[in-house]
Design a protein around this motif. Structure first.
Motif, PDB file in Angstrom:
ATOM      1  N   ARG A  37      37.318   9.530  32.318  1.00 18.16           N
ATOM      2  CA  ARG A  37      36.622  10.641  32.984  1.00 18.16           C
ATOM      3  C   ARG A  37      35.122  10.598  32.710  1.00 18.16           C
ATOM      4  N   LEU A  38      34.761  10.138  31.547  1.00 14.06           N
ATOM      5  CA  LEU A  38      33.355  10.122  31.142  1.00 14.06           C
ATOM      6  C   LEU A  38      32.577   8.972  31.782  1.00 14.06           C
ATOM      7  N   GLU A  39      33.219   7.851  31.952  1.00 13.21           N
ATOM      8  CA  GLU A  39      32.522   6.645  32.401  1.00 13.21           C
ATOM      9  C   GLU A  39      31.710   6.819  33.695  1.00 13.21           C
ATOM     10  N   PRO A  40      32.243   7.414  34.751  1.00 10.33           N
ATOM     11  CA  PRO A  40      31.438   7.515  35.977  1.00 10.33           C
ATOM     12  C   PRO A  40      30.319   8.565  35.927  1.00 10.33           C
ATOM     13  N   ILE A  41      30.350   9.465  34.953  1.00  7.68           N
ATOM     14  CA  ILE A  41      29.334  10.525  34.928  1.00  7.68           C
ATOM     15  C   ILE A  41      28.277  10.318  33.845  1.00  7.68           C
ATOM     16  N   VAL A  42      28.340   9.182  33.154  1.00  5.57           N
ATOM     17  CA  VAL A  42      27.371   8.915  32.094  1.00  5.57           C
ATOM     18  C   VAL A  42      26.158   8.186  32.684  1.00  5.57           C
ATOM     19  N   LYS A  43      25.009   8.523  32.181  1.00  7.61           N
ATOM     20  CA  LYS A  43      23.766   7.870  32.619  1.00  7.61           C
ATOM     21  C   LYS A  43      23.759   6.460  32.052  1.00  7.61           C
ATOM     22  N   ASP A  44      23.485   5.484  32.946  1.00 12.65           N
ATOM     23  CA  ASP A  44      23.579   4.087  32.524  1.00 12.65           C
ATOM     24  C   ASP A  44      22.251   3.333  32.623  1.00 12.65           C
ATOM     25  N   LYS A  45      21.249   3.948  33.210  1.00 14.26           N
ATOM     26  CA  LYS A  45      19.949   3.286  33.360  1.00 14.26           C
ATOM     27  C   LYS A  45      18.880   4.067  32.594  1.00 14.26           C
ATOM     28  N   ASP A  46      17.916   3.329  32.077  1.00 21.99           N
ATOM     29  CA  ASP A  46      16.811   3.919  31.320  1.00 21.99           C
ATOM     30  C   ASP A  46      17.309   4.768  30.146  1.00 21.99           C
ATOM     31  N   VAL A  47      18.300   4.250  29.432  1.00 26.18           N
ATOM     32  CA  VAL A  47      18.845   4.942  28.260  1.00 26.18           C
ATOM     33  C   VAL A  47      18.890   3.975  27.081  1.00 26.18           C
ATOM     34  N   GLU A  48      19.121   4.539  25.929  1.00 26.27           N
ATOM     35  CA  GLU A  48      19.245   3.736  24.712  1.00 26.27           C
ATOM     36  C   GLU A  48      20.527   2.894  24.779  1.00 26.27           C
ATOM     37  N   LEU A  49      20.413   1.618  24.430  1.00 26.11           N
ATOM     38  CA  LEU A  49      21.596   0.760  24.335  1.00 26.11           C
ATOM     39  C   LEU A  49      22.343   1.121  23.056  1.00 26.11           C
ATOM     40  N   LEU A  50      23.647   0.961  23.080  1.00 27.24           N
ATOM     41  CA  LEU A  50      24.479   1.408  21.962  1.00 27.24           C
ATOM     42  C   LEU A  50      25.207   0.251  21.301  1.00 27.24           C
ATOM     43  N   HIS A  51      25.315   0.312  19.968  1.00 26.42           N
ATOM     44  CA  HIS A  51      26.080  -0.690  19.238  1.00 26.42           C
ATOM     45  C   HIS A  51      27.525  -0.606  19.711  1.00 26.42           C
ATOM     46  N   THR A  52      28.058  -1.741  20.189  1.00 27.65           N
ATOM     47  CA  THR A  52      29.366  -1.752  20.836  1.00 27.65           C
ATOM     48  C   THR A  52      30.314  -2.719  20.148  1.00 27.65           C
ATOM     49  N   PRO A  53      31.233  -2.193  19.332  1.00 27.26           N
ATOM     50  CA  PRO A  53      32.222  -3.068  18.717  1.00 27.26           C
ATOM     51  C   PRO A  53      33.142  -3.690  19.774  1.00 27.26           C
ATOM     52  N   THR A  85      31.025  19.181  32.772  1.00 27.53           N
ATOM     53  CA  THR A  85      32.134  18.243  32.596  1.00 27.53           C
ATOM     54  C   THR A  85      31.804  17.257  31.484  1.00 27.53           C
ATOM     55  N   PHE A  86      30.579  16.762  31.502  1.00 26.25           N
ATOM     56  CA  PHE A  86      30.116  15.816  30.492  1.00 26.25           C
ATOM     57  C   PHE A  86      30.231  16.431  29.093  1.00 26.25           C
ATOM     58  N   THR A  87      29.731  17.646  28.943  1.00 20.74           N
ATOM     59  CA  THR A  87      29.742  18.327  27.642  1.00 20.74           C
ATOM     60  C   THR A  87      31.169  18.529  27.135  1.00 20.74           C
ATOM     61  N   GLN A  88      32.070  18.961  28.004  1.00 21.10           N
ATOM     62  CA  GLN A  88      33.467  19.164  27.600  1.00 21.10           C
ATOM     63  C   GLN A  88      34.109  17.844  27.173  1.00 21.10           C
ATOM     64  N   THR A  89      33.808  16.786  27.896  1.00 27.54           N
ATOM     65  CA  THR A  89      34.389  15.478  27.586  1.00 27.54           C
ATOM     66  C   THR A  89      33.883  14.958  26.252  1.00 27.54           C
ATOM     67  N   ILE A  90      32.601  15.116  26.000  1.00 23.96           N
ATOM     68  CA  ILE A  90      32.030  14.680  24.717  1.00 23.96           C
ATOM     69  C   ILE A  90      32.657  15.467  23.567  1.00 23.96           C
ATOM     70  N   LYS A  91      32.857  16.761  23.747  1.00 25.06           N
ATOM     71  CA  LYS A  91      33.489  17.579  22.705  1.00 25.06           C
ATOM     72  C   LYS A  91      34.897  17.067  22.396  1.00 25.06           C
ATOM     73  N   ALA A  92      35.630  16.681  23.421  1.00 26.11           N
ATOM     74  CA  ALA A  92      36.986  16.159  23.218  1.00 26.11           C
ATOM     75  C   ALA A  92      36.947  14.862  22.414  1.00 26.11           C
ATOM     76  N   LEU A  93      35.971  14.018  22.683  1.00 25.30           N
ATOM     77  CA  LEU A  93      35.854  12.762  21.938  1.00 25.30           C
ATOM     78  C   LEU A  93      35.452  13.008  20.485  1.00 25.30           C
ATOM     79  N   LYS A  94      34.626  14.022  20.251  1.00 24.12           N
ATOM     80  CA  LYS A  94      34.203  14.333  18.870  1.00 24.12           C
ATOM     81  C   LYS A  94      35.366  14.864  18.044  1.00 24.12           C
ATOM     82  N   ARG A  95      36.298  15.583  18.686  1.00 21.64           N
ATOM     83  CA  ARG A  95      37.436  16.163  17.960  1.00 21.64           C
ATOM     84  C   ARG A  95      38.493  15.133  17.597  1.00 21.64           C
TER      85      ARG A  95
END
Length: 145
Positions: A37-53, A85-95
């Motif tokens: 659910r999060l993947e299509p609504i996340v900003k993907d350009k002009d953002v910080e790259l993330l360490h990805t295991p 939607t983004f905020t709710q999804t991030i909260k679910a991932l944090k929990r």
């Protein structure tokens, strides 16, 4: 009478063990849906790259999940229209919680390559699928992960 009590205790313990693995798998599948659910609504350009295991060894799964959880805090919504939607999804991932196997991992979050937020989320989903596979393989909730 003692035999009956012992039998009842064994029956209860075994039935509890049988329900533990399916519960964990359901929890991980829900996490996969959240990532999807999060993947299509996340900003993907002009953002910080993330360490990805990617493809961490078994003793580093806890560290990898922790890296992903920290990385999700740096994600941004693609637009203000998807903000709730983004905020709710991030909260679910944090929990989401993940048990440490107790094994020592040699790598840290910073040792992983940096990638875009969408690639980051795809790798997170792959990791959770790997965890589901381990949980099924270990059987009866005796996951080492």
């Amino acid at each position: 009478m003692e035999r009956m009590i012992i039998f009842c205790m064994l029956f209860f313990c075994s039935s509890t063990a049988l329900t533990a693995a399916p519960h964990k798998i359901a929890k991980y599948k829900q996490l996969l849906k959240t990532i999807d659910r999060l993947e299509p609504i996340v900003k993907d350009k002009d953002v910080e790259l993330l360490h990805t295991p990617e493809n961490p060894v078994d003793e580093c799964l806890f560290t990898a999940v922790t890296c992903f959880q920290k990385g999700t805090l740096k994600l941004q919504p693609e637009s203000s229209q998807v903000n709730s939607t983004f905020t709710q999804t991030i909260k679910a991932l944090k929990r989401f919680t993940f048990n440490n196997s107790g094994k020592q991992c040699e790598s840290s979050c910073e040792s992983y390559e940096k990638k875009t937020p969408r690639e980051f989320l795809k790798s997170f989903a792959k990791l959770i699928q790997k965890v589901i596979g381990h949980t099924r393989a270990d059987g009866y909730g005796k996951s080492t992960i």
